[in-house]
Structure formats: structure tokens, C-alpha cells
Design a protein around this motif. Structure first.
Motif, mmCIF file in Angstrom:
data_model
loop_
_atom_site.group_PDB
_atom_site.id
_atom_site.type_symbol
_atom_site.label_atom_id
_atom_site.label_comp_id
_atom_site.label_asym_id
_atom_site.label_seq_id
_atom_site.Cartn_x
_atom_site.Cartn_y
_atom_site.Cartn_z
ATOM 1 N N ASN A 29 20.669 32.558 13.278
ATOM 2 C CA ASN A 29 21.026 31.435 12.402
ATOM 3 C C ASN A 29 19.940 31.170 11.366
ATOM 4 O OD1 ASN A 29 23.542 30.867 13.485
ATOM 5 N ND2 ASN A 29 22.674 29.606 15.095
ATOM 6 N N SER A 85 25.585 41.656 14.921
ATOM 7 C CA SER A 85 24.831 40.550 14.348
ATOM 8 C C SER A 85 23.327 40.734 14.502
ATOM 9 C CB SER A 85 25.272 39.235 14.978
ATOM 10 O OG SER A 85 25.081 39.300 16.374
ATOM 11 N N ARG A 124 20.891 41.779 11.525
ATOM 12 C CA ARG A 124 20.256 40.839 10.611
ATOM 13 C C ARG A 124 18.768 40.675 10.894
ATOM 14 N NH1 ARG A 124 23.104 35.583 11.161
ATOM 15 N NH2 ARG A 124 25.001 36.757 11.377
ATOM 16 N N ARG A 139 19.877 33.885 8.200
ATOM 17 C CA ARG A 139 21.084 34.124 7.396
ATOM 18 C C ARG A 139 20.737 34.371 5.934
ATOM 19 N NH1 ARG A 139 26.028 32.820 9.843
ATOM 20 N NH2 ARG A 139 25.732 31.790 11.835
ATOM 21 N N ASN A 140 19.721 33.718 5.446
ATOM 22 C CA ASN A 140 19.335 33.845 4.042
ATOM 23 C C ASN A 140 18.339 34.980 3.858
ATOM 24 O OD1 ASN A 140 20.867 31.551 3.474
ATOM 25 N ND2 ASN A 140 19.169 30.220 4.035
#
Length: 139
Positions: free
Chosen positions: A94, A2, A5, A97-98
Motif C-alpha cells: 500500500n 502484487s 511492486r 503504490r506511487n
């Protein structure tokens, strides 16, 4: 993975991204690790001299590093106090994410905060020079 990202499609300096990758994977050679390997006996974090040098204290439990991170957050319009490194990384994951401008900006500011905190640590350790947080922010 993760943490990817935070680095993938981040348009900042490769040096910044390399440090973020090492920090998120827990692979930075902080003094607590060097102590475990028998390389050093000094565990003090050179920026504040108030705690052991660990990734959690380095990013952003230290009052000096927390002050830098807080300013970066305020520049982005976020009113949030820094917490432990793992919690801040989860919060950033969080937020990222985009693939919008806000997420890109968050990733760049995280990379900058990690890079400049680590650079300041290295200047203190190797060059024996210390700067005020305002000078670090100006850079």
C-alpha cells in the motif's frame, strides 16, 4: 503478482531484491520447510532461539528482527510496530503504490531488512558467529 511492486524499479542490490522476491513468494528455505522435506530436525530460529524458524518469525515476529525493522521504520519517520510478515508486506504494498521518493525509500529499507536478517541467520547457522543488533544496524 502484487509482490512485484516491492522489487520492480527498486534501485538496491540484486541480492537484496532476490531475497525479497523469495520471501514474498514463500520460497526461502527456512527450517520449517527443510523439516518437512526431512533435511533437518532442528526447527529453532538461530537468531533468538525462542521459536521455530518460519518466514513469519524470521520477518519480523522475532524480537531481534523486529527491533531491526522498527529502527528502519523510525529512520523513515514511521511509528509502527512490526506485525506478521504477510501483514507487513500488505502494508508495504500500500505504501509503494506511487513512484515517489517515499515509496522508493520504503522498498529499499524493506530489501535491506530482509537481506540483513537473512545474512545474520546464515552467519549464525554456517559460521557459528552471532552479532548484536547494533552491529547489524551499523552495517
Amino acid at each position: 503478482m502484487s509482490w512485484r511492486r516491492l522489487t520492480y524499479n527498486n534501485s538496491r542490490s540484486p541480492k537484496w531484491l532476490f531475497l525479497v522476491t523469495l520471501a514474498t513468494q514463500g520460497r526461502l528455505c527456512t527450517k520449517d520447510k527443510l523439516f518437512k522435506w526431512g533435511i533437518t530436525e532442528d526447527l529453532n530460529w538461530p537468531l533468538c532461539m525462542q521459536a521455530e524458524e518460519t518466514v513469519d518469525h524470521l520477518f519480523f515476529s522475532c524480537h531481534v528482527a523486529a527491533q531491526l525493522w522498527k529502527v528502519f521504520l523510525v529512520w523513515q519517520g514511521i511509528n509502527r510496530d512490526p506485525v506478521e510478515w504477510k501483514e507487513d508486506v500488505l502494508w508495504m504494498l500500500n505504501c509503494c503504490r506511487n513512484k515517489n521518493v517515499v515509496a522508493t525509500t520504503y522498498k529499499m529499507f524493506l530489501a535491506a531488512a530482509v537481506y540483513f536478517a537473512w545474512q545474520e541467520r546464515n552467519k549464525i547457522v554456517f559460521q557459528k558467529t552471532r552479532r548484536q543488533p547494533e552491529l547489524i544496524l551499523a552495517e
